[in-house]
Motif scaffolding. Structure first.
Motif, mmCIF file in Angstrom:
data_model
loop_
_atom_site.group_PDB
_atom_site.id
_atom_site.type_symbol
_atom_site.label_atom_id
_atom_site.label_comp_id
_atom_site.label_asym_id
_atom_site.label_seq_id
_atom_site.Cartn_x
_atom_site.Cartn_y
_atom_site.Cartn_z
ATOM 1 N N VAL A 18 0.822 -1.206 0.000
ATOM 2 C CA VAL A 18 0.000 0.000 0.000
ATOM 3 C C VAL A 18 0.860 1.261 0.000
ATOM 4 C CG1 VAL A 18 -0.321 0.494 2.480
ATOM 5 C CG2 VAL A 18 -2.233 0.789 0.901
ATOM 6 N N SER A 19 2.066 1.182 0.536
ATOM 7 C CA SER A 19 2.950 2.357 0.532
ATOM 8 C C SER A 19 3.383 2.692 -0.887
ATOM 9 C CB SER A 19 4.180 2.089 1.406
ATOM 10 O OG SER A 19 3.808 1.843 2.744
ATOM 11 N N ARG A 20 3.808 1.661 -1.643
ATOM 12 C CA ARG A 20 4.172 1.900 -3.043
ATOM 13 C C ARG A 20 2.973 2.460 -3.804
ATOM 14 N NH1 ARG A 20 7.266 -0.982 -6.842
ATOM 15 N NH2 ARG A 20 8.818 -1.318 -5.197
ATOM 16 N N LEU A 67 1.687 10.841 -3.252
ATOM 17 C CA LEU A 67 2.022 11.381 -1.936
ATOM 18 C C LEU A 67 3.532 11.404 -1.714
ATOM 19 C CD1 LEU A 67 -0.772 9.722 0.233
ATOM 20 C CD2 LEU A 67 -0.765 11.967 -0.858
ATOM 21 N N HIS A 68 3.967 12.246 -0.791
ATOM 22 C CA HIS A 68 5.395 12.370 -0.480
ATOM 23 C C HIS A 68 5.752 11.776 0.874
ATOM 24 C CE1 HIS A 68 9.426 13.983 -0.036
ATOM 25 N NE2 HIS A 68 9.060 14.594 1.085
ATOM 26 N N ARG A 69 4.864 11.933 1.854
ATOM 27 C CA ARG A 69 5.156 11.481 3.215
ATOM 28 C C ARG A 69 3.996 10.650 3.748
ATOM 29 N NH1 ARG A 69 8.088 12.715 8.058
ATOM 30 N NH2 ARG A 69 6.773 12.644 9.921
ATOM 31 N N GLY A 124 8.637 -2.240 7.099
ATOM 32 C CA GLY A 124 8.011 -1.564 5.971
ATOM 33 C C GLY A 124 8.738 -0.311 5.530
ATOM 34 N N GLY A 125 9.882 -0.020 6.163
ATOM 35 C CA GLY A 125 10.664 1.147 5.784
ATOM 36 C C GLY A 125 10.244 2.440 6.443
ATOM 37 N N TYR A 126 9.450 2.348 7.512
ATOM 38 C CA TYR A 126 8.986 3.527 8.236
ATOM 39 C C TYR A 126 9.921 3.800 9.411
ATOM 40 C CZ TYR A 126 4.577 3.662 5.662
ATOM 41 O OH TYR A 126 3.629 3.772 4.673
ATOM 42 N N LEU A 168 9.221 8.392 3.415
ATOM 43 C CA LEU A 168 9.125 9.373 2.346
ATOM 44 C C LEU A 168 9.234 8.692 0.987
ATOM 45 C CD1 LEU A 168 11.490 12.195 3.709
ATOM 46 C CD2 LEU A 168 9.046 11.868 4.153
ATOM 47 N N ALA A 169 8.658 9.332 -0.009
ATOM 48 C CA ALA A 169 8.746 8.792 -1.369
ATOM 49 C C ALA A 169 10.193 8.720 -1.834
ATOM 50 C CB ALA A 169 7.921 9.654 -2.312
ATOM 51 N N THR A 170 11.049 9.548 -1.265
ATOM 52 C CA THR A 170 12.456 9.592 -1.662
ATOM 53 C C THR A 170 13.333 8.619 -0.880
ATOM 54 O OG1 THR A 170 12.693 11.462 -0.139
ATOM 55 C CG2 THR A 170 12.361 11.974 -2.471
ATOM 56 N N ASP A 171 12.771 7.918 0.120
ATOM 57 C CA ASP A 171 13.545 6.931 0.888
ATOM 58 C C ASP A 171 13.849 5.725 0.010
ATOM 59 O OD1 ASP A 171 13.440 8.497 3.146
ATOM 60 O OD2 ASP A 171 11.762 7.410 4.052
ATOM 61 N N GLU A 172 14.926 5.011 0.370
ATOM 62 C CA GLU A 172 15.243 3.776 -0.331
ATOM 63 C C GLU A 172 14.162 2.735 -0.074
ATOM 64 O OE1 GLU A 172 19.084 2.188 0.399
ATOM 65 O OE2 GLU A 172 20.142 4.049 -0.094
ATOM 66 N N GLU A 173 13.906 1.899 -1.078
ATOM 67 C CA GLU A 173 12.926 0.834 -0.922
ATOM 68 C C GLU A 173 13.433 -0.188 0.090
ATOM 69 O OE1 GLU A 173 9.980 0.211 -2.158
ATOM 70 O OE2 GLU A 173 9.749 1.835 -3.593
ATOM 71 N N PRO A 174 12.553 -0.643 1.006
ATOM 72 C CA PRO A 174 12.961 -1.695 1.956
ATOM 73 C C PRO A 174 13.299 -2.978 1.211
ATOM 74 C CG PRO A 174 10.897 -0.666 2.619
ATOM 75 C CD PRO A 174 11.174 -0.220 1.225
ATOM 76 N N ALA A 175 14.139 -3.801 1.818
ATOM 77 C CA ALA A 175 14.497 -5.089 1.220
ATOM 78 C C ALA A 175 13.241 -5.947 1.050
ATOM 79 C CB ALA A 175 15.496 -5.809 2.112
#
Length: 204
Positions: free
Chosen positions: A130-132, A140-142, A161-163, A191-198
């Motif tokens: 759902v985040s992607r 969205l950005h944040r 989840g990368g949060y 954030l949309a600019t964060d690296e994708e989680p493994a």
């Protein structure tokens, strides 16, 4: 009498799939959806960590709650999904966004998993999915995720989840079953600019 279908996702938006899951819009006109929504909210583990604005406990209240969410979705203020198994369609829980703020490109995510679906990584997989979707479909950005202090399982889901954990919010949530006593909450965000989680690649 023909019932009007009230879905908790705008018709123009897609339903995310991936990680063995299909996130489907809740339907207030569907008795099975209403029963699942009620069962999730009456679950003792849900009630331990969450206090809805309205403390309903029956099918009528559950249906009205889904109708309210459908109204918010139609206005672009929220999006709610029934987490289902991609192959069988079995309902597993809920995930969605509240307080979507398009000018600030911001939303808050919440989720719960049915008792029989716990221990299978359902919440983490749904959160990745759902985040992607929120970053690509809603632009969205944040995305923010808040949970009661002491809810370690939700903390682990957020981290996987990368949060990132951003701190403790004092008196930010109601105590279980109360609207007059508050408790602290942890704030996580992605954030949309964060690296994708493994392991987040299986999303479409």
């Amino acid at each position: 009498m023909v019932q009007t279908r009230m879905r908790t996702l705008a018709p123009s938006l897609t339903e995310p799939r991936g990680h063995g899951l299909h996130l489907r819009s809740w339907d207030a006109a569907c008795d099975a959806d209403v029963e699942t929504w009620l069962r999730g909210h009456l679950d003792p583990e849900f009630r331990r960590w969450n206090t809805p604005l309205t403390l309903w406990t029956d099918l009528s209240g559950a249906r009205e709650s889904l109708r309210a969410r459908a109204g918010q979705a139609a206005e672009g203020r929220s999006a709610s999904f029934r987490i289902t198994d991609a192959e069988s369609g079995t309902p597993l829980g809920h995930i969605g966004f509240n307080e979507i703020n398009q000018p600030l490109k911001l939303a808050r995510v919440g989720y719960w998993v049915l008792p029989e679906a716990r221990g299978r990584g359902v919440a983490t997989r749904a959160l990745l999915l759902v985040s992607r979707w929120a970053f690509t479909e809603l632009g969205l950005h944040r995305l923010e995720l808040g949970h009661a202090d002491g809810h370690d399982a939700s903390c682990r889901v957020a981290e996987r989840g990368g949060y990132a954990y951003e701190g403790t919010m004092r008196g930010a949530m109601w105590e279980a079953g109360r609207h007059d006593v508050f408790r602290d909450a942890h704030l996580h965000a992605r954030l949309a600019t964060d690296e994708e989680p493994a392991g987040s690649g299986d999303v479409r």
